[in-house]
Structures are given as C-alpha cells and as structure tokens.
Design a protein around this motif. Structure first.
Motif, PDB file in Angstrom:
ATOM      1  N   ASP A  78       0.866  -1.183   0.000  1.00 48.32           N
ATOM      2  CA  ASP A  78       0.000   0.000   0.000  1.00 48.32           C
ATOM      3  C   ASP A  78       0.898   1.226   0.000  1.00 48.32           C
ATOM      4  N   LEU A  79       1.058   1.842  -1.163  1.00 45.11           N
ATOM      5  CA  LEU A  79       1.951   2.985  -1.307  1.00 45.11           C
ATOM      6  C   LEU A  79       1.240   4.322  -1.125  1.00 45.11           C
ATOM      7  N   GLY A  80      -0.004   4.278  -0.721  1.00 42.57           N
ATOM      8  CA  GLY A  80      -0.732   5.519  -0.472  1.00 42.57           C
ATOM      9  C   GLY A  80      -1.467   6.006  -1.700  1.00 42.57           C
ATOM     10  N   ARG A  81      -1.997   7.214  -1.563  1.00 43.43           N
ATOM     11  CA  ARG A  81      -2.778   7.836  -2.624  1.00 43.43           C
ATOM     12  C   ARG A  81      -2.127   9.147  -3.040  1.00 43.43           C
ATOM     13  N   SER A  82      -2.076   9.399  -4.332  1.00 45.31           N
ATOM     14  CA  SER A  82      -1.445  10.600  -4.851  1.00 45.31           C
ATOM     15  C   SER A  82      -2.191  11.848  -4.405  1.00 45.31           C
ATOM     16  N   PHE A  83      -1.449  12.847  -3.926  1.00 43.07           N
ATOM     17  CA  PHE A  83      -2.061  14.125  -3.570  1.00 43.07           C
ATOM     18  C   PHE A  83      -2.613  14.829  -4.805  1.00 43.07           C
ATOM     19  N   GLN A  84      -1.898  14.713  -5.924  1.00 47.55           N
ATOM     20  CA  GLN A  84      -2.253  15.465  -7.131  1.00 47.55           C
ATOM     21  C   GLN A  84      -3.366  14.799  -7.933  1.00 47.55           C
ATOM     22  N   TYR A  85      -3.235  13.486  -8.164  1.00 49.35           N
ATOM     23  CA  TYR A  85      -4.182  12.789  -9.035  1.00 49.35           C
ATOM     24  C   TYR A  85      -5.332  12.143  -8.272  1.00 49.35           C
ATOM     25  N   GLY A  86      -5.133  11.860  -7.001  1.00 49.81           N
ATOM     26  CA  GLY A  86      -6.157  11.180  -6.231  1.00 49.81           C
ATOM     27  C   GLY A  86      -6.208   9.691  -6.456  1.00 49.81           C
ATOM     28  N   ASP A  87      -5.328   9.146  -7.298  1.00 52.78           N
ATOM     29  CA  ASP A  87      -5.298   7.715  -7.578  1.00 52.78           C
ATOM     30  C   ASP A  87      -4.322   7.015  -6.642  1.00 52.78           C
ATOM     31  N   GLN A  88      -4.458   5.702  -6.584  1.00 53.47           N
ATOM     32  CA  GLN A  88      -3.497   4.915  -5.827  1.00 53.47           C
ATOM     33  C   GLN A  88      -2.119   5.015  -6.476  1.00 53.47           C
ATOM     34  N   VAL A  89      -1.093   5.203  -5.659  1.00 48.07           N
ATOM     35  CA  VAL A  89       0.259   5.337  -6.190  1.00 48.07           C
ATOM     36  C   VAL A  89       0.681   4.056  -6.905  1.00 48.07           C
ATOM     37  N   SER A  90       0.261   2.916  -6.387  1.00 50.71           N
ATOM     38  CA  SER A  90       0.612   1.649  -7.029  1.00 50.71           C
ATOM     39  C   SER A  90       0.052   1.566  -8.440  1.00 50.71           C
ATOM     40  N   ASP A  91      -1.142   2.140  -8.662  1.00 49.11           N
ATOM     41  CA  ASP A  91      -1.717   2.145 -10.014  1.00 49.11           C
ATOM     42  C   ASP A  91      -0.911   3.049 -10.946  1.00 49.11           C
ATOM     43  N   LEU A  92      -0.464   4.197 -10.444  1.00 49.14           N
ATOM     44  CA  LEU A  92       0.363   5.086 -11.261  1.00 49.14           C
ATOM     45  C   LEU A  92       1.682   4.422 -11.638  1.00 49.14           C
ATOM     46  N   LEU A  93       2.290   3.729 -10.687  1.00 49.72           N
ATOM     47  CA  LEU A  93       3.554   3.034 -10.971  1.00 49.72           C
ATOM     48  C   LEU A  93       3.330   1.890 -11.965  1.00 49.72           C
ATOM     49  N   ALA A  94       2.245   1.162 -11.790  1.00 47.83           N
ATOM     50  CA  ALA A  94       1.959   0.040 -12.698  1.00 47.83           C
ATOM     51  C   ALA A  94       1.745   0.516 -14.128  1.00 47.83           C
ATOM     52  N   ALA A  95       1.218   1.734 -14.283  1.00 46.56           N
ATOM     53  CA  ALA A  95       0.985   2.267 -15.627  1.00 46.56           C
ATOM     54  C   ALA A  95       2.258   2.808 -16.263  1.00 46.56           C
ATOM     55  N   ARG A  96       3.205   3.261 -15.442  1.00 47.75           N
ATOM     56  CA  ARG A  96       4.413   3.912 -15.971  1.00 47.75           C
ATOM     57  C   ARG A  96       5.631   2.992 -16.008  1.00 47.75           C
ATOM     58  N   PHE A  97       5.724   2.063 -15.062  1.00 49.38           N
ATOM     59  CA  PHE A  97       6.950   1.275 -14.925  1.00 49.38           C
ATOM     60  C   PHE A  97       7.252   0.405 -16.143  1.00 49.38           C
ATOM     61  N   PRO A  98       6.268  -0.225 -16.809  1.00 49.83           N
ATOM     62  CA  PRO A  98       6.616  -1.034 -17.990  1.00 49.83           C
ATOM     63  C   PRO A  98       7.339  -0.249 -19.082  1.00 49.83           C
ATOM     64  N   THR A  99       6.978   1.016 -19.270  1.00 55.18           N
ATOM     65  CA  THR A  99       7.665   1.827 -20.290  1.00 55.18           C
ATOM     66  C   THR A  99       9.115   2.055 -19.904  1.00 55.18           C
ATOM     67  N   THR A 100       9.349   2.406 -18.638  1.00 55.61           N
ATOM     68  CA  THR A 100      10.728   2.596 -18.179  1.00 55.61           C
ATOM     69  C   THR A 100      11.522   1.304 -18.263  1.00 55.61           C
ATOM     70  N   LEU A 101      10.894   0.185 -17.888  1.00 57.43           N
ATOM     71  CA  LEU A 101      11.581  -1.105 -17.945  1.00 57.43           C
ATOM     72  C   LEU A 101      11.934  -1.470 -19.379  1.00 57.43           C
ATOM     73  N   ALA A 102      11.026  -1.209 -20.316  1.00 61.70           N
ATOM     74  CA  ALA A 102      11.315  -1.485 -21.730  1.00 61.70           C
ATOM     75  C   ALA A 102      12.458  -0.617 -22.234  1.00 61.70           C
ATOM     76  N   LEU A 103      12.485   0.651 -21.825  1.00 64.30           N
ATOM     77  CA  LEU A 103      13.561   1.544 -22.235  1.00 64.30           C
ATOM     78  C   LEU A 103      14.912   1.068 -21.704  1.00 64.30           C
TER      79      LEU A 103
END
Length: 317
Positions: A78-103
C-alpha cells in the motif's frame, strides 16, 4: 554457501531499510508543506483547516511514527494515494513502470552487444589502429551526457531526417521499439564506453595468464584461445559492470524520459517533486533504490559462478 547467502540477504534488507528511512525523511525535509497543498493552497487555508488536514493524514505525528506507518503500508504493498491525481500510487507506478523497464532493457541490449563487441575487438587487435579507434570513439561517447546526446539525436534523426518519432513510448512491440530507439541509444552511449573499456582491460589481464601462453605454445587456434581461455576468464568483471550499469539506468532515466517526453517513472518523479506530491515521490524513489540494490546484489551473487578461478578457490581441496 548458505551462510554467505544469508549474510547477503541480511545486508540487502538492512540497506533497503536504511534507504527507505532516508527517502522518507528527505522528501519531508524538502521545501513546502504537504498540508498546505492538501488543504487546497494558501488562499483557502485557515488554522482550523490546516489542523484538520494534518490530523487526517497523520502529519501531526512525530517523524518516526509517520515513517513506521508508511513502512508498514509499503510492506503490505500500500503505497498511499497521490495528492495530485487522487489515484493509488501503485496504479500510477503500474501504468508507468513497464515503459521505463522497456527503455532500460532496450538500452541494456544495445550497450551489452556493442560495448562487449567493441571491447573484444580492441583487445584482440590491441596496439593497432583498431584499438586506437575504439578507445578514441568510446572516450568521445563517454564525455557526452545522456541528455545532450538525446537532444542531438532528436535534432538529426528525429527532426531533420524524420526516421524516428521524438516523443511518446509507442504501442505494440514494433511501435515501442520504433519510439524507444533514440532514447535507448542516448542512454546506451555512455554505458557502451564503460563496458567496452572494462571488456578490453579484463581480456588483456586474462590474456596475460600462464595457461593462455601454454595454449598458444600447444598450437591451439587463436579463435579457440580467445573464446575458451581469454573471454571466459574475463566474463566475471564484464558481467559485473553490465549489471551495475543496468542498475544505474533503472535509477537514472529522468533526463532521457524528459527529453523524449516518455511517460515513465522518471517523468512521474519530476512531476511529483514539482507538485509536492510526496507519496508519489517517495514511492518512485523507493522503487528506484530497491531496483538498484536488488540488481547489484544479484550480480554480486552471480559473479563467482561466472569466474572459474573463483569457483576453484571455493571448491574443497
């Protein structure tokens, strides 16, 4: 072996624990009050509203208590909830991390293939113009920062020639490769120089061993000597350096992702720092540090398995 593995894992856990505390404390020591941001800005801020926000998000508790609560939540994913987006931080990481990993994976393939190949070529042709050309070329690439190389690549291959897109991560396997080629090359240039130099030096040291001279005196083909006796004994430092460089890339994609407009965890971190989105910044930094520590530990464990000299020293007499 089991005792040594246990010590490495204990060291890994201790390192991650210390790093997590530093990340948590450093983010909260940064300029700006998260309570002010959560309260909606200074225009809407009253003492009562500020106190309510602090109590709601446990910001009125001592730093150690806040850290313990955050670490417990992280251990339960449980990484908390984003202050800016209001979404779960884990969801934000899950959406962004595959692109960084591929790079990072794309850049790793480039610098391993080209860097080790150039180092082997320089070592085999040591003292010739080929060696000088490889050394000079790697010196030039090592002196260029990744973001400068990225801007140059965008200007030449993206804008003037139009061969590659200059923003975005692409869709599908082919589209992803097409979009990530320029940023991967920008990241791989400096790493290529380091790996090629380590490869050349490791092969030079292995070539000076007595058993290599005996193999040459026995009339073995030079290609066989290089493959079985020189390159094999040089794999330890080569693989170790490749692992360390890859781990550094996982924690250093911010500049390249910013230049090429890639929606990875690097740009997510920049946005979180600029907007005082502390949960996101803490989570991204924790992922970066954890990736680096885990990769370096795995490389340290694999190193003795690749170097036959270390295996012989560990084997019972």
């Amino acid at each position: 072996m089991i005792v040594a593995l246990g010590r490495r894992l204990a060291g890994l856990a201790a390192t991650l624990l210390a790093a997590s505390f530093v990340i948590f404390a450093a983010v909260y020591a940064a300029p700006g009050d998260p309570a002010v941001f959560l309260a909606g800005g200074r225009d809407k801020l009253t003492p009562e509203r500020l106190a309510t926000v602090r109590a709601q998000y446990h910001l009125d508790e001592p730093l150690v208590v806040q850290y313990g609560r955050w670490l417990w939540d992280c251990l339960h994913l449980d990484l908390g909830r984003s202050f800016q987006y209001g979404d779960q931080v884990s969801d934000l990481l899950a959406a962004r991390f595959p692109t960084t990993l591929a790079l990072v994976a794309y850049a790793t393939v480039l610098f391993v293939v080209l860097g080790v190949g150039a180092g082997v070529l320089a070592a085999v042709r040591r003292g010739t113009w080929v060696d000088s050309a490889v050394t000079g070329g790697t010196t030039l690439t090592a002196s260029v920062p990744s973001f400068v190389g990225g801007i140059a690549l965008v200007a030449v291959f993206g804008v003037q020639l139009g061969w590659f897109p200059v923003t975005g991560g692409g869709e599908g396997f082919g589209g992803t490769l097409h979009h990530l080629t320029l940023p991967a090359v920008a990241m791989a240039l400096g790493a290529l120089a380091v790996v090629s130099r380590v490869t050349r030096q490791a092969m030079a040291d292995a070539d000076a061993a007595d058993h290599v001279a005996v193999a040459r005196a026995a009339g073995l083909p030079e290609r066989e000597i290089v493959r079985r006796h020189v390159l094999r004994n040089a794999l330890g430092p080569i693989v170790t350096m490749c692992g360390l460089v890859t781990a550094g890339m996982l924690a250093g994609t911010v500049a390249v992702e910013t230049v090429f407009g890639i929606s990875g965890i690097g740009t997510l971190l920049v946005g979180a720092v600029n907007s005082h989105d502390f949960p996101v910044a803490q989570a991204v930094l924790l992922v970066m540090v954890t990736s680096y520590v885990v990769v370096t530990t795995v490389v340290d464990l694999v190193h003795p398995l690749l170097d036959p000299r270390l295996k012989s020293l560990r084997s019972p007499a």
